[in-house]
Design an enzyme around this catalytic site. Structure first.
Site, PDB file in Angstrom:
ATOM      1  N   ASN A 199     -42.454  41.766  -2.843  1.00 22.39           N
ATOM      2  CA  ASN A 199     -43.147  40.716  -3.270  1.00 22.39           C
ATOM      3  C   ASN A 199     -43.781  39.640  -2.321  1.00 22.39           C
ATOM      4  O   ASN A 199     -44.888  39.576  -2.140  1.00 22.39           O
ATOM      5  CB  ASN A 199     -41.966  39.840  -4.380  1.00 22.39           C
ATOM      6  CG  ASN A 199     -42.670  38.844  -5.071  1.00 22.39           C
ATOM      7  OD1 ASN A 199     -43.551  38.422  -4.952  1.00 22.39           O
ATOM      8  ND2 ASN A 199     -41.846  38.430  -6.155  1.00 22.39           N
ATOM      9  N   ASP A 200     -42.923  38.905  -1.522  1.00 17.68           N
ATOM     10  CA  ASP A 200     -43.483  37.802  -0.731  1.00 17.68           C
ATOM     11  C   ASP A 200     -44.348  38.372   0.340  1.00 17.68           C
ATOM     12  O   ASP A 200     -45.299  37.613   0.759  1.00 17.68           O
ATOM     13  CB  ASP A 200     -42.314  37.243   0.062  1.00 17.68           C
ATOM     14  CG  ASP A 200     -41.329  36.537  -1.055  1.00 17.68           C
ATOM     15  OD1 ASP A 200     -42.085  36.093  -2.138  1.00 17.68           O
ATOM     16  OD2 ASP A 200     -39.908  36.397  -1.019  1.00 17.68           O
TER      17      ASP A 200
END
Lengths: 489, 100
Positions: free
Chosen positions: A413-414
């Site tokens: 995600n990040d």
């Protein structure tokens, strides 16, 4: 038997040599496997040689402690899952720090005994047992020199901090302690505890060796390690573990000086320096400075002003996703920790193999901090059987994304969030990311619509060329595999 | 006891050695290498053995016993974990044909 100490020294020398050569071999994937074996031989040699030291007492007790310690660690190390590796490293590292602190404690207490020879005494520092000992026991070792005393105290401090700090890191990564503990004035309290520990250490180093001071010194040091680690969030833990690894190395080197043991000095110092560099490399890969990790609190400061993301997430079915990739020329798979938690790496690799059979060029793209530690994802993929030459680092694969037809993001995600490049108000702004948005199509496998580990909204999920494949990583990968198989009839 | 300046030279050279070993390591090996260096400082076990071996009072003996226990855990655990990780690093034997 005058040759015996020389032989022991020779063994220590060989051990130090094997440690350095072993670490050197561990720094290249081809020779890494031998590296640990070389270092292991060195360790075995050093331990056996120590048993041969002529003036060693309590041999039975030593053997018992070694056997118990080895058995417990061996058993736990064998059965732990690969995803739990980082916290096991933290645990074993903490043990090393504790051992170094323990050596420091023994040496300090023994120093008190040796430095005060048979004075008929009434002082509380000399309990009856010690006085009795002194009567029929000639001290085998001279009291410590001033330098040795200073280094012994310093090593004990660093070792104790590493011990309690590593245990907190272990508990956090293990999920026993999932909140950061923050309270007002925390920094001042931490600083105060550290100062008090240093004051007590200075008292010890300047000869105020009294049992209460020794005890207070150790309690304060342990407390500082605890307090220092409590406020640090899970995302920053790898950097902290690496730092404590370097700490333990230093502590071992200092205690090695106290004991006059060159192998400990060399091995400890090599690890201390290597660990410091490794810590910096990790912090850099996460776009965090060490000071920021230790004293900043992630997310809390930078919140609020983050830009709103407009648009909607566009879903896709597994069948369509499978077709897209089956007829693509180049596919990049971006795995994240979410994949490992779902134990989906085997399914993902099965899927990748099917694609490769169809002639698709498949690469795995790994962000430096994918997983819980730099390189952790490589270990997890290796466990699933993915050959390491299919795995590309961020710097190598980023220029290739514009030529990539489909990127499959699974559990990451990040590290693929474009706001790191576009939104200066975001807490992850400036962090190097995998530039997957540049690819023609992006498919994101995701459990639901939540935010990532750092709690930041991901602009990638709303991009025009992104499709969301909702579901558990394991199940989604399984669906992709069966859809791909059904394509071939 | 080691001569002060001689020890200082050892400290310095060992630090450079550690720095040089890590300086060019690829990211994929960071975790195993951290684990490997964690194993190497397990040499603390030797120091703990010496400390316990020279302990005279029950208090010192107890502390020494604990130190040996922890040191042995560091060394053995560090070895097992590192070995398990590195065991899995295999190349695809060069040819893409045998990946299926």
């Amino acid at each position: 038997m005058s040759w015996l100490p020389t032989l022991v020294k020779a063994c220590y020398f060989l051990a130090a040599l094997l440690f350095i050569l072993g670490l050197k071999r561990m720094s290249s994937p081809r020779t890494a496997r031998d590296g640990i074996v070389w270092a292991g031989v060195g360790m075995l040699l050093a331990v056996l040689a120590t048993f041969a030291l002529p003036d060693l007492h309590h041999r039975g007790l030593i053997l018992a402690a070694v056997l118990i310690g080895v058995a417990a660690a061996w058993w736990s190390g064998r059965r732990v899952a690969m995803t739990a590796m980082p916290q096991m490293v933290a645990l074993y590292n903490g043990m090393g720090g504790g051992a170094a602190a323990g050596i420091g404690a023994v040496e300090l207490v023994a120093h008190v005994r040796r430095a005060l020879p048979a004075v008929p005494d009434t002082s509380p520092l000399r309990p009856e047992a010690w006085a009795l000992d002194a009567l029929h026991q000639v001290p085998a070792v001279a009291p410590l020199s001033a330098v040795a005393l200073l280094l012994g105290v310093l090593g004990a401090l660093i070792g104790a901090v590493s011990f309690s700090g590593s245990l907190v890191a272990f508990a956090k990564l293990q999920g026993w302690m999932d909140r950061r503990f923050v309270f007002p004035g925390q920094r001042i309290v931490n600083l105060l505890v550290l100062l008090l520990a240093l004051v007590h250490g200075a008292m010890l180093a300047t000869g105020h060796l009294e049992l209460p001071v020794i005890v207070a010194f150790f309690v304060l040091s342990l407390l500082f390690g605890l307090l220092m680690t409590l406020p640090i969030g899970g995302a920053d833990m790898p950097v902290v573990i690496s730092l404590y690894n370097a700490f333990t190395g230093l502590a071992v080197a200092f205690e090695g000086y106290v004991l006059g043991n060159e192998a400990m000095i060399i091995a400890g110092m090599v690890v201390g320096a290597a660990g410091t560099l490794l810590t910096q490399l990790m912090a850099k890969a996460m776009n965090r400075s060490l000071g920021n990790v230790l004293f900043g609190s992630f997310g809390a400061a930078a919140g609020g002003a983050a830009r709103e993301i407009s648009g909607a997430q566009k879903p896709i079915e597994a069948a369509d996703a499978a077709v897209m990739m089956a007829y693509a020329e180049r596919v990049a798979i971006v795995p994240g920790y979410g994949m490992a938690v779902a134990q989906a790496q085997h399914k993902v690799w099965e899927f990748a193999k099917l694609l490769i059979e169809r002639g698709v060029k498949v690469k795995f793209a790994i962000h430096p901090v994918a997983g819980r530690m730099p390189g952790h994802m490589n270990v997890l993929l290796a466990e699933a059987g993915v050959p390491y030459d299919l795995i590309e680092d961020m710097d190598d694969i980023n220029p290739e994304f514009p030529n990539t037809d489909v990127v499959l993001v699974i559990g990451a995600n990040d590290v693929v969030n474009p706001v790191a490049k576009t939104d200066p108000s975001s807490p992850i702004y400036g962090m190097p990311i995998l530039d997957v948005a540049a690819a023609k199509h992006v498919i994101v496998v995701k459990r639901g619509k939540g935010t990532g580990f750092a709690g930041i909204e991901n602009a990638l999920f709303y991009a025009d060329n992104t499709r969301m494949l909702y579901g558990d990583g394991q199940a989604a990968a399984g669906q992709l595999v069966s859809e791909l198989k059904s394509l071939d009839g | 006891m080691l001569d002060g300046f001689l020890a200082l030279y050892i400290f310095m050279l060992a630090a450079f050695t550690g720095h040089e070993i890590i300086a060019r390591v690829p990211v994929i090996l960071h975790t195993p290498l951290m684990s490997g260096s964690n194993f190497v400082h397990g040499i603390v076990l030797v120091g703990a053995m010496i400390a316990l071996g020279h302990a005279t009072t029950p208090f010192e003996t107890g502390l020494g016993f604990l130190a040996v226990l922890l040191g042995a855990g560091n060394a053995a655990g560090g070895y097992v974990v590192t070995e398990r990780m590195l065991e899995m690093f295999k190349p695809s034997a060069g040819k893409p044909g045998d990946k299926a």
